[in-house]
Design a protein around this motif. Structure first.
Motif, mmCIF file in Angstrom:
data_model
loop_
_atom_site.group_PDB
_atom_site.id
_atom_site.type_symbol
_atom_site.label_atom_id
_atom_site.label_comp_id
_atom_site.label_asym_id
_atom_site.label_seq_id
_atom_site.Cartn_x
_atom_site.Cartn_y
_atom_site.Cartn_z
ATOM 1 N N GLU A 9 -34.759 33.309 -48.802
ATOM 2 C CA GLU A 9 -35.302 34.258 -47.829
ATOM 3 C C GLU A 9 -36.392 33.656 -46.940
ATOM 4 O OE1 GLU A 9 -37.166 34.365 -51.730
ATOM 5 O OE2 GLU A 9 -35.135 34.909 -51.184
ATOM 6 N N THR A 10 -36.980 32.530 -47.357
ATOM 7 C CA THR A 10 -38.006 31.873 -46.532
ATOM 8 C C THR A 10 -37.427 30.728 -45.702
ATOM 9 O OG1 THR A 10 -38.648 30.276 -48.233
ATOM 10 C CG2 THR A 10 -39.761 32.428 -48.265
ATOM 11 N N GLY A 11 -36.101 30.508 -45.815
ATOM 12 C CA GLY A 11 -35.467 29.450 -45.033
ATOM 13 C C GLY A 11 -35.418 28.090 -45.714
ATOM 14 N N GLN A 12 -35.834 28.049 -46.966
ATOM 15 C CA GLN A 12 -35.813 26.780 -47.705
ATOM 16 C C GLN A 12 -34.436 26.556 -48.332
ATOM 17 O OE1 GLN A 12 -38.547 24.635 -47.795
ATOM 18 N NE2 GLN A 12 -39.214 26.121 -46.250
ATOM 19 N N ALA A 13 -33.980 25.304 -48.285
ATOM 20 C CA ALA A 13 -32.691 24.963 -48.890
ATOM 21 C C ALA A 13 -32.782 25.092 -50.408
ATOM 22 C CB ALA A 13 -32.300 23.538 -48.516
ATOM 23 N N HIS A 14 -31.707 25.598 -51.010
ATOM 24 C CA HIS A 14 -31.652 25.705 -52.466
ATOM 25 C C HIS A 14 -30.197 25.666 -52.913
ATOM 26 C CE1 HIS A 14 -30.200 29.937 -52.993
ATOM 27 N NE2 HIS A 14 -30.566 29.979 -51.726
ATOM 28 N N MET A 15 -30.013 25.395 -54.193
ATOM 29 C CA MET A 15 -28.678 25.424 -54.780
ATOM 30 C C MET A 15 -28.371 26.875 -55.135
ATOM 31 S SD MET A 15 -27.371 23.243 -58.026
ATOM 32 C CE MET A 15 -25.947 22.243 -57.739
ATOM 33 N N VAL A 16 -27.215 27.357 -54.717
ATOM 34 C CA VAL A 16 -26.817 28.742 -54.963
ATOM 35 C C VAL A 16 -26.694 28.984 -56.464
ATOM 36 C CG1 VAL A 16 -24.976 30.431 -54.590
ATOM 37 C CG2 VAL A 16 -25.622 28.860 -52.751
ATOM 38 N N ASN A 17 -27.199 30.114 -56.928
ATOM 39 C CA ASN A 17 -27.097 30.475 -58.340
ATOM 40 C C ASN A 17 -25.723 31.089 -58.588
ATOM 41 O OD1 ASN A 17 -27.280 31.420 -60.935
ATOM 42 N ND2 ASN A 17 -29.137 32.618 -60.608
ATOM 43 N N VAL A 18 -24.899 30.404 -59.366
ATOM 44 C CA VAL A 18 -23.565 30.919 -59.686
ATOM 45 C C VAL A 18 -23.476 31.384 -61.140
ATOM 46 C CG1 VAL A 18 -22.433 29.523 -57.911
ATOM 47 C CG2 VAL A 18 -22.642 28.615 -60.236
ATOM 48 N N GLY A 19 -24.612 31.431 -61.817
ATOM 49 C CA GLY A 19 -24.642 31.765 -63.239
ATOM 50 C C GLY A 19 -24.064 33.117 -63.592
ATOM 51 N N ASN A 20 -24.170 34.088 -62.710
ATOM 52 C CA ASN A 20 -23.669 35.430 -62.999
ATOM 53 C C ASN A 20 -22.261 35.677 -62.483
ATOM 54 O OD1 ASN A 20 -26.060 36.174 -64.281
ATOM 55 N ND2 ASN A 20 -27.011 36.732 -62.332
ATOM 56 N N LYS A 21 -21.687 34.708 -61.817
ATOM 57 C CA LYS A 21 -20.337 34.879 -61.270
ATOM 58 C C LYS A 21 -19.302 34.678 -62.373
ATOM 59 C CE LYS A 21 -19.478 33.014 -57.221
ATOM 60 N NZ LYS A 21 -19.391 31.989 -56.149
ATOM 61 N N PRO A 22 -18.213 35.439 -62.338
ATOM 62 C CA PRO A 22 -17.175 35.239 -63.355
ATOM 63 C C PRO A 22 -16.378 33.956 -63.072
ATOM 64 C CG PRO A 22 -16.478 36.888 -61.775
ATOM 65 C CD PRO A 22 -17.896 36.529 -61.423
ATOM 66 N N GLU A 23 -15.859 33.362 -64.108
ATOM 67 C CA GLU A 23 -14.976 32.217 -63.938
ATOM 68 C C GLU A 23 -13.618 32.715 -63.471
ATOM 69 O OE1 GLU A 23 -14.694 29.573 -67.252
ATOM 70 O OE2 GLU A 23 -16.777 28.958 -67.070
ATOM 71 N N THR A 24 -13.084 32.076 -62.447
ATOM 72 C CA THR A 24 -11.753 32.412 -61.957
ATOM 73 C C THR A 24 -10.999 31.125 -61.674
ATOM 74 O OG1 THR A 24 -12.433 32.506 -59.631
ATOM 75 C CG2 THR A 24 -12.526 34.573 -60.880
ATOM 76 N N HIS A 25 -9.700 31.255 -61.546
ATOM 77 C CA HIS A 25 -8.837 30.127 -61.190
ATOM 78 C C HIS A 25 -9.107 29.797 -59.723
ATOM 79 C CE1 HIS A 25 -5.327 27.532 -61.352
ATOM 80 N NE2 HIS A 25 -4.890 28.100 -60.236
ATOM 81 N N ARG A 26 -9.470 28.562 -59.428
ATOM 82 C CA ARG A 26 -9.831 28.145 -58.073
ATOM 83 C C ARG A 26 -8.896 27.030 -57.616
ATOM 84 N NH1 ARG A 26 -14.885 30.673 -56.462
ATOM 85 N NH2 ARG A 26 -15.770 31.516 -58.356
ATOM 86 N N VAL A 27 -8.419 27.132 -56.389
ATOM 87 C CA VAL A 27 -7.557 26.116 -55.793
ATOM 88 C C VAL A 27 -8.031 25.881 -54.371
ATOM 89 C CG1 VAL A 27 -5.199 25.497 -55.093
ATOM 90 C CG2 VAL A 27 -5.563 26.873 -57.153
ATOM 91 N N ALA A 28 -8.074 24.629 -53.958
ATOM 92 C CA ALA A 28 -8.369 24.307 -52.560
ATOM 93 C C ALA A 28 -7.447 23.181 -52.123
ATOM 94 C CB ALA A 28 -9.824 23.892 -52.388
ATOM 95 N N ARG A 29 -6.952 23.303 -50.885
ATOM 96 C CA ARG A 29 -6.136 22.238 -50.285
ATOM 97 C C ARG A 29 -6.793 21.819 -48.985
ATOM 98 N NH1 ARG A 29 -0.376 24.050 -49.316
ATOM 99 N NH2 ARG A 29 -0.678 22.301 -47.946
ATOM 100 N N ALA A 30 -6.901 20.518 -48.813
ATOM 101 C CA ALA A 30 -7.492 19.962 -47.595
ATOM 102 C C ALA A 30 -6.566 18.882 -47.066
ATOM 103 C CB ALA A 30 -8.875 19.395 -47.886
ATOM 104 N N THR A 31 -6.712 18.593 -45.780
ATOM 105 C CA THR A 31 -5.869 17.583 -45.159
ATOM 106 C C THR A 31 -6.681 16.745 -44.184
ATOM 107 O OG1 THR A 31 -3.767 17.219 -44.017
ATOM 108 C CG2 THR A 31 -5.120 19.029 -43.211
ATOM 109 N N GLY A 32 -6.114 15.641 -43.799
ATOM 110 C CA GLY A 32 -6.687 14.759 -42.793
ATOM 111 C C GLY A 32 -5.656 13.695 -42.469
ATOM 112 N N ALA A 33 -5.932 12.895 -41.459
ATOM 113 C CA ALA A 33 -4.971 11.879 -41.048
ATOM 114 C C ALA A 33 -5.691 10.641 -40.550
ATOM 115 C CB ALA A 33 -4.069 12.431 -39.948
ATOM 116 N N ILE A 34 -4.967 9.536 -40.579
ATOM 117 C CA ILE A 34 -5.464 8.302 -40.003
ATOM 118 C C ILE A 34 -4.362 7.722 -39.117
ATOM 119 C CG2 ILE A 34 -4.837 6.953 -42.071
ATOM 120 C CD1 ILE A 34 -7.338 5.178 -41.431
#
Length: 171
Positions: A9-34
């Motif tokens: 709330e004061t604009g300072q960088a911090h690590m997000v607190n995920v301690g109270n979040k439920p565990e769920t199945h997570r998937v991410a797909r990313a792409t790029g090219a050369i």
């Protein structure tokens, strides 16, 4: 647009607190090219690089990068990955190699950064292994193309718009 969650709330960088979040199945797909000179792509596909199997080494580098993302991106949480796949698709007509990374986890935070980091390092590894013959290679289009899980659910690139309001399309 939502607030940036890496600032308090004061604009300072911090690590997000995920301690109270439920565990769920997570998937991410990313792409790029050369993109490279056609002779460079031919050298890669024929296994002619003096440094060895370019795509095999780039695949291992991508997987390693996904596992070390929290060491590189200051506010990323270290997470337990359950699977990472790396696919390279050469396009000889355009002298391009596309990379698609899928990262999977069961956890409290997403795996988007792990997938994006893996693509980036895979592309950089190809560049490193081939720079002796082609310093003009161009890495481009690194982006998230899909994400599943968590509070925000599913997201696919073709359903969103970029900053200019243009529909973002995968490679």
């Amino acid at each position: 647009m939502n607030q940036l969650n890496h600032f308090d709330e004061t604009g300072q960088a911090h690590m997000v607190n995920v301690g109270n979040k439920p565990e769920t199945h997570r998937v991410a797909r990313a792409t790029g090219a050369i993109r490279m000179h056609p002779a460079t792509l031919k050298l890669i596909l024929e296994g002619g690089s003096k440094k060895g199997d370019v795509l095999g080494i780039a695949r291992i580098a991508s997987i390693q990068a996904s596992k070390r993302t929290a060491e590189l991106i200051p506010l990323c949480h270290p997470i337990q990955l359950s699977h990472v796949s790396v696919e390279f698709t050469p396009d000889e007509a355009n002298a391009v190699i596309e990379c698609v990374v899928t990262a999977i986890s069961q956890g409290r935070t997403g795996v988007e950064m792990e997938a994006l980091c893996a693509v980036s390092v895979g592309m950089l590894t190809i560049y490193d292994m081939c720079k002796a013959v082609d310093r003009g290679m161009v890495i481009s289009g690194i982006r998230l193309i899909e994400k599943q899980g968590g509070k925000s659910g599913q997201w696919h690139m073709n359903e969103t718009q970029n900053v200019e309001g243009i529909v973002a399309e995968p490679l």
